[in-house]
Design an enzyme around this catalytic site. Structure first.
Site, mmCIF file in Angstrom:
data_model
loop_
_atom_site.group_PDB
_atom_site.id
_atom_site.type_symbol
_atom_site.label_atom_id
_atom_site.label_comp_id
_atom_site.label_asym_id
_atom_site.label_seq_id
_atom_site.Cartn_x
_atom_site.Cartn_y
_atom_site.Cartn_z
ATOM 1 N N THR A 26 18.255 0.104 -10.527
ATOM 2 C CA THR A 26 18.576 1.392 -9.925
ATOM 3 C C THR A 26 17.847 2.530 -10.622
ATOM 4 O O THR A 26 17.645 2.501 -11.838
ATOM 5 C CB THR A 26 20.095 1.654 -9.988
ATOM 6 O OG1 THR A 26 20.369 2.998 -9.601
ATOM 7 C CG2 THR A 26 20.641 1.438 -11.390
ATOM 8 N N SER A 84 27.082 6.161 -15.797
ATOM 9 C CA SER A 84 28.308 5.417 -15.493
ATOM 10 C C SER A 84 28.213 4.062 -16.172
ATOM 11 O O SER A 84 27.147 3.658 -16.657
ATOM 12 C CB SER A 84 28.469 5.223 -13.980
ATOM 13 O OG SER A 84 27.520 4.274 -13.491
ATOM 14 N N LYS A 92 22.853 -1.778 -16.013
ATOM 15 C CA LYS A 92 21.469 -1.914 -15.545
ATOM 16 C C LYS A 92 20.484 -1.550 -16.654
ATOM 17 O O LYS A 92 19.387 -2.119 -16.753
ATOM 18 C CB LYS A 92 21.242 -1.022 -14.323
ATOM 19 C CG LYS A 92 22.057 -1.413 -13.098
ATOM 20 C CD LYS A 92 21.585 -2.714 -12.480
ATOM 21 C CE LYS A 92 22.254 -2.950 -11.146
ATOM 22 N NZ LYS A 92 21.762 -4.150 -10.442
ATOM 23 N N TYR A 148 28.377 1.228 -14.662
ATOM 24 C CA TYR A 148 27.448 0.457 -13.825
ATOM 25 C C TYR A 148 26.006 0.709 -14.242
ATOM 26 O O TYR A 148 25.226 -0.229 -14.463
ATOM 27 C CB TYR A 148 27.649 0.828 -12.357
ATOM 28 C CG TYR A 148 26.465 0.527 -11.478
ATOM 29 C CD1 TYR A 148 26.146 -0.791 -11.137
ATOM 30 C CD2 TYR A 148 25.657 1.552 -10.990
ATOM 31 C CE1 TYR A 148 25.044 -1.064 -10.336
ATOM 32 C CE2 TYR A 148 24.567 1.278 -10.197
ATOM 33 C CZ TYR A 148 24.257 -0.026 -9.861
ATOM 34 O OH TYR A 148 23.174 -0.296 -9.079
ATOM 35 N N HIS A 149 25.627 1.983 -14.344
ATOM 36 C CA HIS A 149 24.248 2.294 -14.730
ATOM 37 C C HIS A 149 23.944 1.813 -16.147
ATOM 38 O O HIS A 149 22.806 1.440 -16.451
ATOM 39 C CB HIS A 149 24.004 3.797 -14.610
ATOM 40 C CG HIS A 149 24.034 4.306 -13.199
ATOM 41 N ND1 HIS A 149 25.025 5.138 -12.742
ATOM 42 C CD2 HIS A 149 23.220 4.067 -12.151
ATOM 43 C CE1 HIS A 149 24.808 5.416 -11.473
ATOM 44 N NE2 HIS A 149 23.717 4.769 -11.079
ATOM 45 N N VAL A 155 31.032 17.345 0.105
ATOM 46 C CA VAL A 155 29.933 17.594 -0.826
ATOM 47 C C VAL A 155 30.534 17.817 -2.209
ATOM 48 O O VAL A 155 31.350 18.726 -2.401
ATOM 49 C CB VAL A 155 29.117 18.820 -0.394
ATOM 50 C CG1 VAL A 155 27.966 19.067 -1.370
ATOM 51 C CG2 VAL A 155 28.593 18.640 1.029
ATOM 52 N N GLU A 191 28.515 15.034 -14.589
ATOM 53 C CA GLU A 191 27.067 15.097 -14.424
ATOM 54 C C GLU A 191 26.641 16.554 -14.284
ATOM 55 O O GLU A 191 27.474 17.444 -14.078
ATOM 56 C CB GLU A 191 26.637 14.310 -13.182
ATOM 57 C CG GLU A 191 27.197 14.849 -11.877
ATOM 58 C CD GLU A 191 26.767 14.051 -10.659
ATOM 59 O OE1 GLU A 191 25.951 13.124 -10.812
ATOM 60 O OE2 GLU A 191 27.241 14.358 -9.556
#
Length: 415
Positions: free
Chosen positions: A146, A189, A195, A191-192, A264, A334
Site C-alpha cells: 500500500t 495505522s 505492510k 495495518y500500514h 467527509v 493524521e
C-alpha cells in the site's frame, strides 16, 4: 502452462485478479481462509453486492469460459503444514500474495483487531517466505502492499518507487558514496505498520535466499467490476461501503444512492492515490510478466494512476449524484491537509493506459450502488473505529432537507 497461486484470492482484489489471470491463460489456484466473510458476520456488515461462495464463483467461471480455477481453503498464517503441502504439491511458477487483513480502520478498532492484524499479516508473510526458501522453490512472489506505508504527512516531494538514493560521506571524508535505501516509512495505522514490516521481511529473504519479489504499493481502489466479473452475475466483486472496509469513493457512492450525506472526515484535505479495479488486475499481470532478477534486491512499484483530495472527490460525487456533503469528525490521527506526489513510471513504461475518474466509469459504480442500495445496512455507514481516545467517530449530525438527520453509532434510522 504457468501455475500461479493466489493467496487471499477470495478477497476484493484477489477475486478479479484470479479471473483476469485465468483469462490470460494462467493455471490459477486460489487459497483463502474466508476470514473476510467471517469479519463481515462479526461486524454485522456485508458486501453491498451479493457475493457467491468460492465454489459457486468457480462454477460460474467455468460455465462462461470453460476455464478451471482450483480453490483450497487454508489459513497461511496458522497452518504451516498445510501451506507447505500446497507449495510442495503445486511448485508454483508465481505466487500472488493478497492474504492479509487489508483495512486500516479495522486494524485500529480495538485490541483484538490490532493483535489479529499483526499476527495474521506478519505470520502469513513470513510463513510463505520461509517455506519457499526451505523447499528450494523459485517462484516470482508478487505482494500487494500500500502507498499508506509512507503516511500522509508529506511535504510535496515525489515518492519514488521504493528506493531513495542518498549520498554518504566516506570515512576519510574525501568523497561521497551513493547508496539506495528503502524509502522511509511512516505508517499511520497498525495495518500500514504490518505492510512496512513486510518490506523488511522481503528485503532479508531477497538478499539471503535470492528470492524474486515484487512489492506493489497500491493506492485506494475504486470501482467494482472488471471485464471478467461482468460476464456473469455470480462473478460480481465485493462492494464494501461500511466505515471500516469501505474505500472512500465507493463509500461516497453508496451514501449518495441512499440519499445520505457524503461523510467527509475533518477538512477533507487528505490527498490520496487512487486506481480503478480494472487497472489493478492489469498492473498485477504486468508485474507478473516482468519479474526482477534474483540479485538480492526487491522490486518495488507504485501501483496508482491519479491523486485527489478527499473534499474534491466528495464534491465531484455530489455534483454527479445531487447529494449534499457533511463534514464530520476525523476518527484518524493524521494531518488535516497533505500533498501527495507519486512516481508510477514503471507501469506507464510497461504500457498501462490509466483509467481515470474523468473517463466516465464513475457512472457504472453509481449504477451498482443504486441497484443494490436495498441491501445497505445504514447503521454501518459511520466510521466508528478511532485511532486514539482524542478522536471521535465520523457521525453525521446536520440538517438534511427539512429534517434533522442524525446517524448514531448502532442506529440506522434518521431522526
Amino acid at each position: 502452462m504457468v501455475k500461479v497461486l493466489i493467496l487471499g484470492g477470495d478477497g476484493f482484489c484477489g477475486w478479479p485478479t484470479s479471473l483476469h489471470l485465468s483469462a490470460c491463460g494462467f493455471d490459477v489456484v486460489v487459497i483463502d481462509n474466508l476470514s473476510r466473510r467471517r469479519i463481515d458476520q462479526e461486524m454485522g456488515t456485508d458486501s453491498l453486492t451479493p457475493i457467491s461462495s468460492p465454489q459457486e464463483r468457480i462454477a460460474a467461471w467455468h460455465d462462461v469460459t470453460n476455464r478451471t480455477i482450483e480453490f483450497v481453503e487454508l489459513d497461511i498464517a496458522r497452518d504451516v503444514d498445510g501451506l507447505q503441502n500446497v507449495l510442495s504439491a503445486h511448485r508454483p511458477d508465481a505466487i500472488i500474495h493478497f492474504g492479509e487483513q487489508r483495512a486500516a480502520p479495522y486494524s485500529m478498532r480495538g485490541l483484538t483487531e490490532k493483535l489479529y492484524t499483526v499476527d495474521n499479516n506478519i505470520s502469513g508473510t513470513h510463513n510463505l517466505l520461509a517455506l519457499v526458501a526451505e523447499l528450494g522453490l523459485n517462484p516470482h512472489i508478487v505482494h500487494l502492499g500500500t502507498m499508506g506505508v509512507y503516511g500522509y504527512d508529506g511535504d510535496g516531494l515525489e515518492i519514488p518507487e521504493g528506493y531513495l538514493n542518498v549520498k554518504v560521506q566516506s570515512p576519510d571524508h574525501d568523497k561521497l558514496i551513493d547508496r539506495d535505501i528503502l524509502y522511509p516509512t511512516n505508517p499511520g495505522s497498525v495495518y500500514h505498520m504490518t505492510k512496512s514490516m513486510d518490506q523488511l521481511l522481503f528485503q532479508f529473504y531477497a538478499k539471503n535466499n535470492d528470492l524474486r519479489i515484487t512489492d506493489l504499493h497500491q493506492g485506494i481502489v475504486w470501482g467494482t467490476q472488471t471485464s471478467e466479473t461482468r460476464l456473469d452475475q455470480r462473478l460480481i466483486n465485493r462492494f464494501d461501503y461500511d466505515g471500516d472496509y469501505g474505500t472512500v469513493l465507493n463509500r461516497f457512492l453508496m451514501q449518495a444512492a441512499l440519499g445520505h450525506p457524503l461523510t467527509v472526515h475533518g477538512t477533507g484535505g487528505q490527498t490520496r492515490a487512487f486506481i480503478h479495479i480494472q487497472d489493478t488486475v492489469r498492473c498485477i499481470a504486468m508485474a507478473l510478466e516482468n519479474p526482477p532478477l534474483p540479485d538480492g534486491k526487491v522490486q518495488i512499484l507504485n501501483q496508482m494512476t491519479e491523486t485527489h483530495r478527499v473534499r474534491d472527490l466528495a464534491k465531484l460525487v455530489a455534483r454527479v449524484t445531487n447529494t449534499e456533503l457533511a463534514y464530520v469528525n476525523n476518527p484518524r490521527k493524521e494531518a488535516a491537509e497533505n500533498d501527495l506526489k507519486v512516481s508510477n513510471k514503471t507501469f506507464l513504461d510497461l504500457g498501462l493506459n490509466p483509467t481515470t475518474l474523468a473517463q466516465g466509469l464513475l457512472s457504472e459504480t453509481v449504477e451498482i450502488a443504486k441497484t443494490y442500495s436495498h441491501r445497505a445496512r445504514t447503521e454501518t455507514i459511520a466510521s466508528k473505529s478511532i485511532w486514539t481516545d482524542e478522536q471521535k467517530p465520523g457521525i453525521v449530525v446536520k440538517r438534511h432537507g427539512q429534517k434533522r438527520f442524525k446517524l448514531r453509532v448502532g442506529s440506522g434510522k434518521a431522526a
